[in-house]
Scaffold this motif. Structure first.
Motif, PDB file in Angstrom:
ATOM      1  N   SER A  19      63.124  56.886   7.219  1.00  0.00           N
ATOM      2  CA  SER A  19      64.482  56.443   7.505  1.00  0.00           C
ATOM      3  C   SER A  19      64.634  56.114   8.989  1.00  0.00           C
ATOM      4  CB  SER A  19      65.479  57.534   7.130  1.00  0.00           C
ATOM      5  OG  SER A  19      66.772  57.167   7.540  1.00  0.00           O
ATOM      6  N   PRO A  20      65.354  55.037   9.297  1.00  0.00           N
ATOM      7  CA  PRO A  20      65.597  54.712  10.706  1.00  0.00           C
ATOM      8  C   PRO A  20      66.715  55.562  11.309  1.00  0.00           C
ATOM      9  CG  PRO A  20      66.567  53.039   9.296  1.00  0.00           C
ATOM     10  CD  PRO A  20      65.813  53.988   8.398  1.00  0.00           C
ATOM     11  N   TRP A  21      67.330  56.419  10.514  1.00  0.00           N
ATOM     12  CA  TRP A  21      68.410  57.279  10.963  1.00  0.00           C
ATOM     13  C   TRP A  21      67.904  58.689  11.203  1.00  0.00           C
ATOM     14  CZ3 TRP A  21      72.688  54.932  12.353  1.00  0.00           C
ATOM     15  CH2 TRP A  21      72.983  53.697  11.788  1.00  0.00           C
ATOM     16  N   ARG A  31      72.070  59.336  14.372  1.00  0.00           N
ATOM     17  CA  ARG A  31      71.568  58.544  15.489  1.00  0.00           C
ATOM     18  C   ARG A  31      70.558  57.535  14.982  1.00  0.00           C
ATOM     19  NH1 ARG A  31      68.702  61.119  20.761  1.00  0.00           N
ATOM     20  NH2 ARG A  31      67.070  61.493  19.248  1.00  0.00           N
ATOM     21  N   TRP A  32      70.686  56.309  15.431  1.00  0.00           N
ATOM     22  CA  TRP A  32      69.743  55.248  15.118  1.00  0.00           C
ATOM     23  C   TRP A  32      68.494  55.495  15.961  1.00  0.00           C
ATOM     24  CZ3 TRP A  32      69.248  51.875  11.411  1.00  0.00           C
ATOM     25  CH2 TRP A  32      68.441  50.759  11.562  1.00  0.00           C
ATOM     26  N   LYS A  33      67.334  55.653  15.307  1.00  0.00           N
ATOM     27  CA  LYS A  33      66.112  56.034  16.020  1.00  0.00           C
ATOM     28  C   LYS A  33      65.667  54.994  17.044  1.00  0.00           C
ATOM     29  CE  LYS A  33      64.045  59.006  12.521  1.00  0.00           C
ATOM     30  NZ  LYS A  33      62.926  59.154  11.574  1.00  0.00           N
ATOM     31  N   SER A  35      67.335  52.666  18.862  1.00  0.00           N
ATOM     32  CA  SER A  35      68.121  52.518  20.089  1.00  0.00           C
ATOM     33  C   SER A  35      68.625  53.846  20.643  1.00  0.00           C
ATOM     34  CB  SER A  35      69.327  51.613  19.824  1.00  0.00           C
ATOM     35  OG  SER A  35      70.205  52.229  18.911  1.00  0.00           O
ATOM     36  N   ARG A  41      79.324  58.550  10.559  1.00  0.00           N
ATOM     37  CA  ARG A  41      79.103  58.206   9.158  1.00  0.00           C
ATOM     38  C   ARG A  41      79.957  59.151   8.332  1.00  0.00           C
ATOM     39  NH1 ARG A  41      75.993  59.659   4.781  1.00  0.00           N
ATOM     40  NH2 ARG A  41      75.190  57.931   3.541  1.00  0.00           N
ATOM     41  N   ARG A  50      80.660  53.546   8.547  1.00  0.00           N
ATOM     42  CA  ARG A  50      79.671  53.813   9.589  1.00  0.00           C
ATOM     43  C   ARG A  50      80.046  52.960  10.793  1.00  0.00           C
ATOM     44  NH1 ARG A  50      74.324  52.297   7.703  1.00  0.00           N
ATOM     45  NH2 ARG A  50      74.297  54.248   6.574  1.00  0.00           N
ATOM     46  N   SER A  52      79.606  52.567  15.215  1.00  0.00           N
ATOM     47  CA  SER A  52      78.912  52.959  16.423  1.00  0.00           C
ATOM     48  C   SER A  52      79.854  53.719  17.344  1.00  0.00           C
ATOM     49  CB  SER A  52      78.373  51.728  17.151  1.00  0.00           C
ATOM     50  OG  SER A  52      77.826  52.107  18.401  1.00  0.00           O
TER      51      SER A  52
END
Length: 101
Positions: A19-21, A31-33, A35, A41, A50, A52
């Motif tokens: 998962s990229p999260w 957290r977005w991995k 960036s 969420r 969701r 930012s």
């Protein structure tokens, strides 16, 4: 179980590993991995939202999350009052005026 077998609560599915999260210790905060930016969420009236939080700092993200949750729940309540026919003048005054045909 042997020392090499992970317990069921420690085992992760392949989807969680890829998962990229990234989960945090606070509910509704991920957290977005790529960036490292934090996102809120949450579910409001069954709808997943969701957004930012536009920060990479955990402490700032926690504060912004609380404000965002409060705002989203208020927006949901205002929409429900309008649908149920219990709109008050203050709700109507905040609505955008309709554009002429």
């Amino acid at each position: 179980m042997t020392a090499f077998d992970p317990s069921p609560d420690q085992a992760q599915s392949p989807e969680e590993k890829d998962s990229p999260w990234e989960a945090s210790s606070v509910a509704n905060l991920v957290r977005w991995k790529a960036s490292k930016v934090y996102f809120a969420r949450l579910k409001v009236n069954g709808k997943l939202i969701r957004k930012s939080l536009k920060t990479k700092l955990f402490s700032v993200a926690k504060n912004r999350l609380a404000d965002l949750v409060k705002d989203e729940r208020n927006r949901s309540e205002e929409g429900e009052r309008m649908v149920n026919g219990k709109m008050v003048f203050s709700d109507a005054s905040r609505m955008p005026s309709p554009s002429p045909p």
